[in-house]
Every structure is written in C-alpha cells, then in structure tokens.
Write a protein that holds these residues in place. Structure first.
Motif, PDB file in Angstrom:
ATOM      1  N   MET A  46       0.905  -1.066   0.015  1.00 35.86           N
ATOM      2  CA  MET A  46       0.012   0.172  -0.078  1.00 35.86           C
ATOM      3  C   MET A  46       0.692   1.490  -0.167  1.00 35.86           C
ATOM      4  O   MET A  46       0.490   2.106  -0.899  1.00 35.86           O
ATOM      5  CB  MET A  46      -0.884   0.024   1.110  1.00 35.86           C
ATOM      6  N   PHE A  47       1.940   1.279   0.905  1.00 33.80           N
ATOM      7  CA  PHE A  47       2.645   2.403   0.875  1.00 33.80           C
ATOM      8  C   PHE A  47       4.127   2.294   0.108  1.00 33.80           C
ATOM      9  O   PHE A  47       4.985   2.977   0.180  1.00 33.80           O
ATOM     10  CB  PHE A  47       3.043   2.850   2.377  1.00 33.80           C
ATOM     11  N   GLN A  48       4.133   1.264  -0.783  1.00 36.95           N
ATOM     12  CA  GLN A  48       5.390   0.852  -1.283  1.00 36.95           C
ATOM     13  C   GLN A  48       6.031   1.986  -2.099  1.00 36.95           C
ATOM     14  O   GLN A  48       7.459   2.031  -2.345  1.00 36.95           O
ATOM     15  CB  GLN A  48       5.245  -0.252  -1.960  1.00 36.95           C
ATOM     16  N   ALA A  49       5.652   3.052  -2.754  1.00 40.08           N
ATOM     17  CA  ALA A  49       6.135   3.985  -3.453  1.00 40.08           C
ATOM     18  C   ALA A  49       6.912   4.790  -2.605  1.00 40.08           C
ATOM     19  O   ALA A  49       7.694   5.421  -3.023  1.00 40.08           O
ATOM     20  CB  ALA A  49       4.893   4.959  -4.042  1.00 40.08           C
ATOM     21  N   PHE A  50       6.674   4.649  -1.305  1.00 40.22           N
ATOM     22  CA  PHE A  50       7.548   5.615  -0.153  1.00 40.22           C
ATOM     23  C   PHE A  50       8.700   4.765   0.397  1.00 40.22           C
ATOM     24  O   PHE A  50       9.330   5.374   1.246  1.00 40.22           O
ATOM     25  CB  PHE A  50       6.550   6.247   0.722  1.00 40.22           C
ATOM     26  N   TYR A  51       8.908   3.301   0.146  1.00 40.14           N
ATOM     27  CA  TYR A  51       9.705   2.659   0.817  1.00 40.14           C
ATOM     28  C   TYR A  51      10.889   2.789   0.171  1.00 40.14           C
ATOM     29  O   TYR A  51      11.238   2.719  -1.167  1.00 40.14           O
ATOM     30  CB  TYR A  51       9.402   1.127   0.567  1.00 40.14           C
ATOM     31  N   PRO A  52      12.078   2.974   0.856  1.00 35.92           N
ATOM     32  CA  PRO A  52      13.441   3.314   0.609  1.00 35.92           C
ATOM     33  C   PRO A  52      14.179   1.861   0.264  1.00 35.92           C
ATOM     34  O   PRO A  52      13.609   0.942   0.783  1.00 35.92           O
ATOM     35  CB  PRO A  52      14.160   3.892   1.579  1.00 35.92           C
ATOM     36  N   LYS A  53      15.097   1.736  -0.724  1.00 36.65           N
ATOM     37  CA  LYS A  53      15.686   0.549  -0.619  1.00 36.65           C
ATOM     38  C   LYS A  53      16.609   0.422   0.454  1.00 36.65           C
ATOM     39  O   LYS A  53      16.690  -0.798   0.880  1.00 36.65           O
ATOM     40  CB  LYS A  53      16.806   0.772  -1.998  1.00 36.65           C
ATOM     41  N   GLU A  54      17.111   1.203   1.314  1.00 36.16           N
ATOM     42  CA  GLU A  54      17.989   0.900   2.290  1.00 36.16           C
ATOM     43  C   GLU A  54      17.285   2.143   3.575  1.00 36.16           C
ATOM     44  O   GLU A  54      16.919   3.266   3.033  1.00 36.16           O
ATOM     45  CB  GLU A  54      19.227   1.149   2.268  1.00 36.16           C
ATOM     46  N   TYR A  55      17.344   1.744   4.729  1.00 37.87           N
ATOM     47  CA  TYR A  55      17.170   2.941   5.859  1.00 37.87           C
ATOM     48  C   TYR A  55      18.269   2.839   6.802  1.00 37.87           C
ATOM     49  O   TYR A  55      18.555   1.589   7.439  1.00 37.87           O
ATOM     50  CB  TYR A  55      15.725   2.356   6.454  1.00 37.87           C
ATOM     51  N   VAL A  56      19.003   3.648   6.868  1.00 36.08           N
ATOM     52  CA  VAL A  56      20.019   3.776   7.791  1.00 36.08           C
ATOM     53  C   VAL A  56      19.989   4.715   8.767  1.00 36.08           C
ATOM     54  O   VAL A  56      19.221   5.682   8.964  1.00 36.08           O
ATOM     55  CB  VAL A  56      21.529   3.964   7.234  1.00 36.08           C
ATOM     56  N   ASP A  57      21.149   4.609   9.753  1.00 33.75           N
ATOM     57  CA  ASP A  57      20.955   5.568  10.982  1.00 33.75           C
ATOM     58  C   ASP A  57      21.446   7.117  10.593  1.00 33.75           C
ATOM     59  O   ASP A  57      20.997   7.914  11.026  1.00 33.75           O
ATOM     60  CB  ASP A  57      21.581   5.076  12.303  1.00 33.75           C
ATOM     61  N   SER A  58      22.438   7.082   9.593  1.00 34.16           N
ATOM     62  CA  SER A  58      23.119   8.143   9.573  1.00 34.16           C
ATOM     63  C   SER A  58      23.760   7.974   8.031  1.00 34.16           C
ATOM     64  O   SER A  58      24.277   6.894   7.687  1.00 34.16           O
ATOM     65  CB  SER A  58      24.241   8.597  10.493  1.00 34.16           C
ATOM     66  N   THR A  59      23.943   9.167   7.232  1.00 32.42           N
ATOM     67  CA  THR A  59      24.472   9.217   6.173  1.00 32.42           C
ATOM     68  C   THR A  59      25.963   8.815   6.142  1.00 32.42           C
ATOM     69  O   THR A  59      26.624   8.169   5.270  1.00 32.42           O
ATOM     70  CB  THR A  59      24.691  10.860   5.805  1.00 32.42           C
ATOM     71  N   TYR A  60      26.626   9.357   7.259  1.00 39.67           N
ATOM     72  CA  TYR A  60      27.817   8.914   7.640  1.00 39.67           C
ATOM     73  C   TYR A  60      28.155   7.557   7.865  1.00 39.67           C
ATOM     74  O   TYR A  60      29.487   7.263   8.129  1.00 39.67           O
ATOM     75  CB  TYR A  60      28.614   9.823   8.818  1.00 39.67           C
ATOM     76  N   GLY A  61      27.248   6.665   8.024  1.00 38.40           N
ATOM     77  CA  GLY A  61      27.389   5.055   8.259  1.00 38.40           C
ATOM     78  C   GLY A  61      27.259   4.389   7.128  1.00 38.40           C
ATOM     79  O   GLY A  61      27.110   3.327   7.003  1.00 38.40           O
ATOM     80  N   ILE A  62      26.691   4.871   5.742  1.00 34.78           N
ATOM     81  CA  ILE A  62      26.508   4.204   4.787  1.00 34.78           C
ATOM     82  C   ILE A  62      27.795   3.671   4.117  1.00 34.78           C
ATOM     83  O   ILE A  62      28.836   4.210   4.161  1.00 34.78           O
ATOM     84  CB  ILE A  62      26.012   5.147   3.778  1.00 34.78           C
ATOM     85  N   ASP A  63      27.808   2.369   3.535  1.00 36.38           N
ATOM     86  CA  ASP A  63      28.989   1.660   2.930  1.00 36.38           C
ATOM     87  C   ASP A  63      29.075   2.144   1.636  1.00 36.38           C
ATOM     88  O   ASP A  63      28.517   1.407   0.877  1.00 36.38           O
ATOM     89  CB  ASP A  63      28.725   0.053   3.081  1.00 36.38           C
ATOM     90  N   PHE A  64      29.685   3.140   1.555  1.00 30.94           N
ATOM     91  CA  PHE A  64      29.798   3.824   0.000  1.00 30.94           C
ATOM     92  C   PHE A  64      30.605   3.005  -0.622  1.00 30.94           C
ATOM     93  O   PHE A  64      30.511   2.940  -2.124  1.00 30.94           O
ATOM     94  CB  PHE A  64      30.380   5.239   0.247  1.00 30.94           C
ATOM     95  N   GLU A  65      31.805   2.367  -0.192  1.00 25.10           N
ATOM     96  CA  GLU A  65      32.529   1.518  -0.974  1.00 25.10           C
ATOM     97  C   GLU A  65      31.861   0.542  -1.368  1.00 25.10           C
ATOM     98  O   GLU A  65      31.996   0.165  -2.585  1.00 25.10           O
ATOM     99  CB  GLU A  65      33.800   0.919  -0.043  1.00 25.10           C
ATOM    100  N   GLY A  66      30.888  -0.454  -0.680  1.00 27.68           N
ATOM    101  CA  GLY A  66      30.277  -1.388  -1.298  1.00 27.68           C
ATOM    102  C   GLY A  66      29.267  -0.955  -2.326  1.00 27.68           C
ATOM    103  O   GLY A  66      28.923  -1.716  -3.409  1.00 27.68           O
TER     104      GLY A  66
END
Length: 167
Positions: free
Chosen positions: A1-21
């Motif tokens: 029902m709300f899937q248009a709003f679902y992110p692919k990932e949900y994280v605590d902080s931008t600074y914790g994202i695995d950008f290398e991956g």
C-alpha cells in the motif's frame, strides 16, 4: 500500500553508509539532500560533511546536492563540498533528480539518492526510478510542517519495517 514511499535502504546516518560497497555494485553518482541528511537544518557545512565528499570524490563518485531550498542556502554549502547543486528542486518532482544526474553525467541506473524524508526525498527518487536510501534525521528539532509529516512517516515506516523483517 505504501510501497511507493519505501526506500531501498534505511540507515541511522549518512555517515554510516557503506559507500565503498555501493561503488563496487556499480553506482557512480550520488544525489544528496542537505538539511537533516548531511547537517542539522540550516547549519553550514561541517568538517565531517566536507571530509565525506572528499572521500567520495577520491573513490570516483560524482556528487550533487538537490534541495527544495533557495540558492542562498544551497550554494555556500555546495561550494564547501566542491559539488554541483540543484536548488528549488521541487522534490518529489522528477525534475530536480534528473537535473542532478545531468550535472553529474550519470543516469538512474548508476545513481543513488540519500535523504531524510519519505514524502519528498525517497518518493521523488523512487518516482525517478533510482536507488533510494533513507537516513534518520540528524536533528529532531524541525519546522512545524516537517514535524507534521514525520507523524505520517512513522506510519509508513511501521509497515516498511514489518515488511523488511519478513524478508
């Protein structure tokens, strides 16, 4: 029902994202929201945000800020990050996302978006067909119109988290 709003990932902080991956997975461009994604609302660039962008550029990522704010808010921040920007991006409209990708020379297949709001940031990225990452807001003190949206976001996030737990 709300899937248009679902992110692919949900994280605590931008600074914790695995950008290398993400880079290993083939992403080459990153669109960022500014307020409450990289810094508290209205705050200037920080050493942490500048260092992040330097690291991303060294890795080979193109970056761009897209914000619904006006140019006087976005330009100084983008200058500090040494990155292009789109102001008055009209998120969740596709226009700002597409303009950001054009400025980076990327497309929706190799670009991701990072932002803190479901109904503007994530929904717009999803409508554009790109990979979306939702972060928790940096600062809980927000303008009243955003506070009201956060209550609705909690409902959507409840269903999102329930779906993710079943995977």
């Amino acid at each position: 029902m709300f899937q248009a709003f679902y992110p692919k990932e949900y994280v605590d902080s931008t600074y914790g994202i695995d950008f290398e991956g993400l880079y290993r997975r083939g992403f080459r461009g990153i669109l960022f929201d500014v307020d409450n994604t990289l810094v508290p609302h209205g705050a200037p660039a920080t050493a942490q945000s500048v260092e992040l962008f330097q690291r991303l550029h060294e890795m080979g990522f193109a970056t761009c800020l897209i914000s619904n704010n006006k140019e006087p808010r976005v330009r100084p921040f983008a200058d500090a990050m040494e990155t292009p920007f789109v102001y008055k991006a009209d998120k969740p409209s596709r226009r700002g996302y597409e303009e950001g990708m054009l400025r980076m020379g990327t497309d929706k297949t190799n670009t991701l978006f990072v932002g803190d709001q479901l109904f503007t940031d994530v929904w717009g990225a999803n409508r554009t067909g790109m990979y979306s990452i939702l972060t928790k807001p940096i600062d809980p003190h927000e303008e009243i119109q955003i506070v009201l949206k956060r209550y609705l976001e909690k409902i959507v996030l409840f269903f999102y988290k329930r779906r993710e737990a079943k995977k």
